[in-house]
Write a protein that holds these residues in place. Sequence first.
Motif, PDB file in Angstrom:
ATOM      1  N   GLY A  28      62.948  -9.142  69.390  1.00  0.00           N
ATOM      2  CA  GLY A  28      63.416  -8.223  68.366  1.00  0.00           C
ATOM      3  C   GLY A  28      64.712  -8.635  67.701  1.00  0.00           C
ATOM      4  O   GLY A  28      65.288  -7.859  66.930  1.00  0.00           O
ATOM      5  N   ILE A  29      65.187  -9.826  67.990  1.00  0.00           N
ATOM      6  CA  ILE A  29      66.433 -10.306  67.381  1.00  0.00           C
ATOM      7  C   ILE A  29      66.128 -10.857  65.990  1.00  0.00           C
ATOM      8  O   ILE A  29      65.253 -11.705  65.818  1.00  0.00           O
ATOM      9  CB  ILE A  29      67.102 -11.386  68.255  1.00  0.00           C
ATOM     10  CG1 ILE A  29      67.457 -10.779  69.617  1.00  0.00           C
ATOM     11  CG2 ILE A  29      68.330 -11.958  67.570  1.00  0.00           C
ATOM     12  CD1 ILE A  29      67.909 -11.799  70.653  1.00  0.00           C
ATOM     13  N   THR A  30      66.853 -10.352  65.000  1.00  0.00           N
ATOM     14  CA  THR A  30      66.677 -10.789  63.614  1.00  0.00           C
ATOM     15  C   THR A  30      67.602 -11.956  63.338  1.00  0.00           C
ATOM     16  O   THR A  30      68.806 -11.882  63.592  1.00  0.00           O
ATOM     17  CB  THR A  30      66.981  -9.629  62.648  1.00  0.00           C
ATOM     18  OG1 THR A  30      66.094  -8.551  62.948  1.00  0.00           O
ATOM     19  CG2 THR A  30      66.797 -10.056  61.204  1.00  0.00           C
ATOM     20  N   ARG A  31      67.000 -13.032  62.826  1.00  0.00           N
ATOM     21  CA  ARG A  31      67.767 -14.243  62.533  1.00  0.00           C
ATOM     22  C   ARG A  31      67.624 -14.591  61.049  1.00  0.00           C
ATOM     23  O   ARG A  31      66.525 -14.513  60.497  1.00  0.00           O
ATOM     24  CB  ARG A  31      67.273 -15.397  63.379  1.00  0.00           C
ATOM     25  CG  ARG A  31      67.312 -15.075  64.868  1.00  0.00           C
ATOM     26  CD  ARG A  31      67.048 -16.273  65.725  1.00  0.00           C
ATOM     27  NE  ARG A  31      66.926 -15.942  67.128  1.00  0.00           N
ATOM     28  CZ  ARG A  31      67.913 -15.699  67.964  1.00  0.00           C
ATOM     29  NH1 ARG A  31      69.145 -15.716  67.527  1.00  0.00           N
ATOM     30  NH2 ARG A  31      67.685 -15.424  69.228  1.00  0.00           N
ATOM     31  N   ALA A  32      68.728 -14.974  60.439  1.00  0.00           N
ATOM     32  CA  ALA A  32      68.715 -15.362  59.026  1.00  0.00           C
ATOM     33  C   ALA A  32      67.991 -16.703  58.866  1.00  0.00           C
ATOM     34  O   ALA A  32      68.205 -17.627  59.647  1.00  0.00           O
ATOM     35  CB  ALA A  32      70.132 -15.473  58.493  1.00  0.00           C
ATOM     36  N   VAL A  33      67.154 -16.775  57.851  1.00  0.00           N
ATOM     37  CA  VAL A  33      66.433 -18.008  57.523  1.00  0.00           C
ATOM     38  C   VAL A  33      67.073 -18.607  56.283  1.00  0.00           C
ATOM     39  O   VAL A  33      67.250 -17.920  55.272  1.00  0.00           O
ATOM     40  CB  VAL A  33      64.935 -17.723  57.292  1.00  0.00           C
ATOM     41  CG1 VAL A  33      64.208 -18.958  56.789  1.00  0.00           C
ATOM     42  CG2 VAL A  33      64.287 -17.199  58.570  1.00  0.00           C
ATOM     43  N   GLU A  34      67.450 -19.875  56.361  1.00  0.00           N
ATOM     44  CA  GLU A  34      68.059 -20.541  55.207  1.00  0.00           C
ATOM     45  C   GLU A  34      67.033 -20.872  54.132  1.00  0.00           C
ATOM     46  O   GLU A  34      67.339 -20.811  52.955  1.00  0.00           O
ATOM     47  CB  GLU A  34      68.761 -21.831  55.652  1.00  0.00           C
ATOM     48  CG  GLU A  34      70.050 -21.584  56.358  1.00  0.00           C
ATOM     49  CD  GLU A  34      70.784 -22.869  56.696  1.00  0.00           C
ATOM     50  OE1 GLU A  34      70.277 -23.986  56.439  1.00  0.00           O
ATOM     51  OE2 GLU A  34      71.894 -22.747  57.238  1.00  0.00           O
ATOM     52  N   ARG A  35      65.856 -21.219  54.566  1.00  0.00           N
ATOM     53  CA  ARG A  35      64.859 -21.655  53.590  1.00  0.00           C
ATOM     54  C   ARG A  35      63.463 -21.276  54.049  1.00  0.00           C
ATOM     55  O   ARG A  35      63.056 -21.582  55.161  1.00  0.00           O
ATOM     56  CB  ARG A  35      64.950 -23.174  53.436  1.00  0.00           C
ATOM     57  CG  ARG A  35      64.096 -23.716  52.320  1.00  0.00           C
ATOM     58  CD  ARG A  35      64.297 -25.198  52.147  1.00  0.00           C
ATOM     59  NE  ARG A  35      65.716 -25.465  51.903  1.00  0.00           N
ATOM     60  CZ  ARG A  35      66.239 -26.670  51.832  1.00  0.00           C
ATOM     61  NH1 ARG A  35      65.490 -27.728  51.982  1.00  0.00           N
ATOM     62  NH2 ARG A  35      67.528 -26.831  51.592  1.00  0.00           N
ATOM     63  N   TYR A  36      62.745 -20.590  53.175  1.00  0.00           N
ATOM     64  CA  TYR A  36      61.311 -20.338  53.327  1.00  0.00           C
ATOM     65  C   TYR A  36      60.614 -21.021  52.159  1.00  0.00           C
ATOM     66  O   TYR A  36      61.162 -21.078  51.053  1.00  0.00           O
ATOM     67  CB  TYR A  36      60.994 -18.838  53.224  1.00  0.00           C
ATOM     68  CG  TYR A  36      61.025 -18.060  54.517  1.00  0.00           C
ATOM     69  CD1 TYR A  36      60.229 -18.409  55.591  1.00  0.00           C
ATOM     70  CD2 TYR A  36      61.830 -16.935  54.638  1.00  0.00           C
ATOM     71  CE1 TYR A  36      60.237 -17.668  56.757  1.00  0.00           C
ATOM     72  CE2 TYR A  36      61.845 -16.182  55.794  1.00  0.00           C
ATOM     73  CZ  TYR A  36      61.050 -16.556  56.854  1.00  0.00           C
ATOM     74  OH  TYR A  36      61.060 -15.809  57.996  1.00  0.00           O
ATOM     75  N   ARG A  37      59.431 -21.512  52.387  1.00  0.00           N
ATOM     76  CA  ARG A  37      58.605 -22.026  51.297  1.00  0.00           C
ATOM     77  C   ARG A  37      57.157 -21.765  51.656  1.00  0.00           C
ATOM     78  O   ARG A  37      56.707 -22.103  52.748  1.00  0.00           O
ATOM     79  CB  ARG A  37      58.838 -23.522  51.070  1.00  0.00           C
ATOM     80  CG  ARG A  37      58.128 -24.006  49.809  1.00  0.00           C
ATOM     81  CD  ARG A  37      58.478 -25.436  49.408  1.00  0.00           C
ATOM     82  NE  ARG A  37      57.889 -26.395  50.306  1.00  0.00           N
ATOM     83  CZ  ARG A  37      58.568 -27.179  51.154  1.00  0.00           C
ATOM     84  NH1 ARG A  37      59.874 -27.100  51.249  1.00  0.00           N
ATOM     85  NH2 ARG A  37      57.954 -28.039  51.915  1.00  0.00           N
ATOM     86  N   VAL A  38      56.445 -21.162  50.720  1.00  0.00           N
ATOM     87  CA  VAL A  38      55.033 -20.869  50.925  1.00  0.00           C
ATOM     88  C   VAL A  38      54.202 -21.928  50.202  1.00  0.00           C
ATOM     89  O   VAL A  38      54.438 -22.213  49.026  1.00  0.00           O
ATOM     90  CB  VAL A  38      54.669 -19.456  50.391  1.00  0.00           C
ATOM     91  CG1 VAL A  38      53.190 -19.179  50.566  1.00  0.00           C
ATOM     92  CG2 VAL A  38      55.509 -18.393  51.096  1.00  0.00           C
ATOM     93  N   GLU A  39      53.266 -22.506  50.920  1.00  0.00           N
ATOM     94  CA  GLU A  39      52.302 -23.457  50.362  1.00  0.00           C
ATOM     95  C   GLU A  39      50.916 -22.898  50.594  1.00  0.00           C
ATOM     96  O   GLU A  39      50.739 -21.974  51.397  1.00  0.00           O
ATOM     97  CB  GLU A  39      52.445 -24.829  51.048  1.00  0.00           C
ATOM     98  CG  GLU A  39      53.784 -25.496  50.836  1.00  0.00           C
ATOM     99  CD  GLU A  39      53.991 -26.011  49.416  1.00  0.00           C
ATOM    100  OE1 GLU A  39      53.000 -26.112  48.657  1.00  0.00           O
ATOM    101  OE2 GLU A  39      55.154 -26.303  49.066  1.00  0.00           O
ATOM    102  N   LYS A  40      49.926 -23.454  49.927  1.00  0.00           N
ATOM    103  CA  LYS A  40      48.560 -22.933  50.080  1.00  0.00           C
ATOM    104  C   LYS A  40      48.073 -23.021  51.523  1.00  0.00           C
ATOM    105  O   LYS A  40      47.260 -22.222  51.954  1.00  0.00           O
ATOM    106  CB  LYS A  40      47.593 -23.656  49.144  1.00  0.00           C
ATOM    107  CG  LYS A  40      47.441 -25.114  49.443  1.00  0.00           C
ATOM    108  CD  LYS A  40      46.509 -25.803  48.469  1.00  0.00           C
ATOM    109  CE  LYS A  40      46.471 -27.293  48.816  1.00  0.00           C
ATOM    110  NZ  LYS A  40      45.652 -28.067  47.982  1.00  0.00           N
TER     111      LYS A  40
END
Length: 175
Positions: A28-40
């Motif tokens: 349940g620990i929330t961590r900041a994400v620097e980069r997300y990228r969605v691909e097919k």
Amino acid sequence: MSGLGSTPHPPKVETFDVPASVNVDPKGITRAVERYRVEKFGLYLARPAPGRAQFHYLESWLLPVLGLRVTDFWFNPGHERDQDFYLDVVDIERDGDRWRATDLYLDIVLRDKRGLEVLDTDELLAAATAGLLPAAGARAALETAYGTVEGLARHGYELAAWLATMDIELDWLRR
């Protein structure tokens, strides 16, 4: 087999909230994400790992069609491991821009172009025996692991070569 003698635990669930740029771990620990990228073919994330002695950063790809999470850990000095990628066998669900991965216990340590090792079969069997994972889920995890091992072996244990046969090309920050 890290789980020998341990008490079986329910599958661990992790969420990935792209719009909020956060990752919520199984505790349940929330961590900041620097980069997300969605691909097919999946979801990429890169984030720091504060407070971890072993590594300080990680990059992962969630690959739903393969039932895998492929991770590259950035190890701290003195904690390096003989591995190039860590593959978790997972069930991935997507609800719009939010993703959820349920860990199905089995892991594969890949030494790119050299070999691999399957881990935590004992945890999978203990969870299935204890009724924490339905038989169909355990069977699916085993089939995913077998298929992954076979595909990687057929391609000289080269992750990129195996994934290319499925039109999946992963890119990483530091590779």
